[in-house]
Scaffold this motif. Structure first.
Motif, PDB file in Angstrom:
ATOM      1  N   ARG A 278       0.827  -1.210   0.000  1.00 55.27           N
ATOM      2  CA  ARG A 278       0.000   0.000   0.000  1.00 55.27           C
ATOM      3  C   ARG A 278       0.860   1.258   0.000  1.00 55.27           C
ATOM      4  N   ASP A 279       1.952   1.267   0.784  1.00 54.82           N
ATOM      5  CA  ASP A 279       2.830   2.432   0.821  1.00 54.82           C
ATOM      6  C   ASP A 279       3.575   2.612  -0.491  1.00 54.82           C
ATOM      7  N   ARG A 280       3.985   1.522  -1.118  1.00 57.84           N
ATOM      8  CA  ARG A 280       4.636   1.636  -2.431  1.00 57.84           C
ATOM      9  C   ARG A 280       3.668   2.197  -3.467  1.00 57.84           C
ATOM     10  N   LYS A 281       2.412   1.759  -3.408  1.00 56.40           N
ATOM     11  CA  LYS A 281       1.409   2.227  -4.357  1.00 56.40           C
ATOM     12  C   LYS A 281       1.162   3.728  -4.190  1.00 56.40           C
ATOM     13  N   ASN A 282       1.206   4.205  -2.950  1.00 58.26           N
ATOM     14  CA  ASN A 282       0.986   5.621  -2.671  1.00 58.26           C
ATOM     15  C   ASN A 282       2.279   6.429  -2.679  1.00 58.26           C
TER      16      ASN A 282
ATOM     17  N   VAL B  43      11.593   2.065   0.672  1.00 60.14           N
ATOM     18  CA  VAL B  43      12.213   0.882   0.057  1.00 60.14           C
ATOM     19  C   VAL B  43      11.698   0.754  -1.366  1.00 60.14           C
ATOM     20  N   LYS B  44      12.607   0.492  -2.290  1.00 63.73           N
ATOM     21  CA  LYS B  44      12.188   0.387  -3.699  1.00 63.73           C
ATOM     22  C   LYS B  44      11.909  -1.018  -4.097  1.00 63.73           C
TER      23      LYS B  44
END
Length: 73
Positions: free
Chosen positions: A63-67, A72-73
């Motif tokens: 969810r954090d990567r999507k937003n 972290v990559k």
């Protein structure tokens, strides 16, 4: 949509909590009915705990990567 996300997180949370309970009961020599051995109860509890935490952490990271909020990559 948020309610569905909450349900997705609550089920692994309950499984992780049950895993902690199984491990605690093994330390106090309390054998739960579906398990014939204390060591099997502990291993099952450990797997439930690891699986629940892993699922919740993966869900939050996704969810954090999507937003675009995750470092972290």
């Amino acid at each position: 949509m948020r309610f569905i996300a909450l349900l997705i997180l609550v089920i692994p949370g309950f499984l992780a909590a049950w895993g902690i309970k199984l491990m605690r009961d093994m330390l106090f020599q309390i054998l739960q009915p579906p398990f014939p051995f204390l060591w099997l109860q502990f291993i099952t509890g450990l797997l439930l705990l690891i699986g629940g935490v892993w699922f919740i952490a993966g869900f939050v990271l996704y969810r954090d990567r999507k937003n675009k909020k995750a470092g972290v990559k």
